[in-house]
Scaffold this motif. Sequence first.
Motif: not given
Lengths: 303, 450
Positions: A135-136, A145-146, A170-174, A241-242
């Motif tokens: 994600w990072f 990439t995004l 929020v998007v990450f956890n979803t 956190f990561l």
Amino acid sequence: MRPFSLLSRSAGAAFLTPAGLLIGAFVIAPFFWVIYVSFTNRTLLGRTALNPEFIGLANYVSLFDAASFFTRGEFGFSLILTIQFVLLSALAGQAALGMLLAWMLQTVPKTLKSLTEMVVIAAWILPEVVIAFAWFAFLDYDNGTLNMIMEGLGLPKGDWLLSFPFWVIVVFNTWRGTAFSMMLFNSAFSSIPPSYFQAADVAGATSWQKFRDIGLPLIRGHVVTDLILITMWTFNVFTPFLLTNGGPSYRTEILPIYTYRVAFRDFEFGKGAAVGVIVMLINLVFALFYLWVTRRRARGVAA
Amino acid sequence: MRIRSHAFWMGLAAATALATPAMAVDLTITCRCVDGGVNSEQAKWIKESVIPAFTEMKGGDVNVTLTEFAGSDEQLTQQLALDFSTGAGPDVAGFDGFLIPSFVEGGLLKPLDALAGEAVTGWEGWSHISEGAQALMSYQDKPYGIALGTDVRMIFVRADLLRDAGIDPESWQPASWEELLETARTLKEKNPDSFPLQLNAGVPMGEATTMQGYWMALLGTGEHVTDDQGRYIVASQDILDTLNLYKTIYIDEKLGDQRAQLLGDGRNRTFANFRDGITAMLVEGDWFYRSVTAPGSEFAVENRDEVMTWAKMPAKEPGAGIRGQDFVTISGGTGFVLNPNTDEPELAWELLAFMNSKEQLNEFQKFQPRIRIRDDVPIPDSPFLTETSQELLPLTTARPNDADYNAVSAEIQRMTEAVVSGELSPEEAMKRYGEAVVRIVGEENTVSLL
């Protein structure tokens, strides 16, 4: 009626003792230790490390100090942030999206269904560190990439981790947690006899009507279970956190990260312990609520 | 940390199978140094010079390994604090001197002589290290480690960018904050996408924020973090002036790169900005020259000796600085300490002393020229080092040697971050800082000058 038993009372107790000792040493003793430390000004470094003083409720009072409660980087801010995080990513995100996916999967061809399941579950079982790095890299301003996609589409580049850090987590956890809700709802929907839906089809019901009047009422118990579990998990999740380190400027410092920062970066063990105690109490409320609901369900009240 | 049984069985196996010296002892060194990464020269020095020479001197009875720690300074501090408190950790650890008081008060360090006794007091090196230099790694007159050297802070300047803007870099030396800002404005006008001036702020940079940013501004107002009696100043016009300087740079005029101060890898971003010519004036320690921009490193500046120069950090107004100075700087010291729980205190001391022997420090000069702590190690022929040390060392000062400083410094980082992120006004940020400092040191150890 005398309960059936395989072993005598004393033999049972003897077998339980080792486990009891381990739990006592590694769960119960630390629990009371944390409560004790939360009443002191103990730190890891500096003068109060070797000579901590008993300061009563001072740690708790400072956490709930009205003057700084809403300031970024303080307990109150983290608490409110965590509640928003749970509402958006767990309830609106994971549960609603999981429900939507599960409902749609009921009608699609079997191959598409298993393919979707595979993708969603992959997001769930990959190690968190790997996911966070991915994600990072995805969100990076310069080489992400995004942003490459955005540029390809002629859209402006976004500084996601700096401008929208909260929405990122929020998007990450979803994304990360939808799999669980989807699988749970999927199996719940599958347990409904197909004849119910067939009858509804004959009557000319739309998909929404079938969902509202047949699907949802029949899996209500599962929904409650799911909501409580994911609320608890999200409340305690540390993985963001990561991605963000709790920053920038504490804007993603949800409670677990706040606790970590106070205890293990500022080394204020006393204050960190006080936060830990409060988090434990909140979790206890969730857990009791969960038990209460499952008992009601077991008695056939809720579902 | 050596694992006894492990060493024993390894030794036994070696003795029976190969008839080599049995019971070899393991020692570990940790520092924030990575071959090819941060502090690369230090890692190379330890691996290529210190370890082979030390092993040879001990006749092969010792295995020394270097753990190259790639995280931030703060992460290493965290690691060492937790290691030392649980009896784990390396035998010899890289350490920033300002942390010594808080570690000592926390019971996490022991004086060198308490660990290794006579060998420490009788070391030949002490007579070659000045008292001031010993103090860098001491607390209450007891040495806990040995510094590798001291440092100074200044404005690093991209001469090429100044020249492009019509400023002569050779004679450029701002005499006040206003002149510094004026130059930044000129450069910004010339290139609106650039961030000409960078003064460190924020939490992610840790002590680099306090040392290279806040102190450099605050000293220019004539104030220290503490007053003459050692009380922490929690409110003053000088603190406000300092915070307003930050506000001017990052919020009002966007002369500096705000993102670089707020993101987790911010410090590297400031380095990259300087390398890429986005930043023309960067306030940093001489480490920036010695290591960061050195040829071959990640942030190496091309044609360094032509495009890179330096200037002294001016006080707010001429004569307004600490002790009435026109220019300010501050020094710290990093070096190595011994783990209080080491199984081999004598041997660990021997290693530490060996690292700081004349021969090994002379070797270090080949990897990284620097003013060394020992007066019998010649200063290498480096115009930069000679110049900066002559001009800046007379102006320098040091952080309070106080067990609470570390925690206060973290609050300084928060205060500056609140201002440069635009979250709080300077007044609000100072108020929160004051409350936090009172909590840390107690009301009686603080003073308000407003």
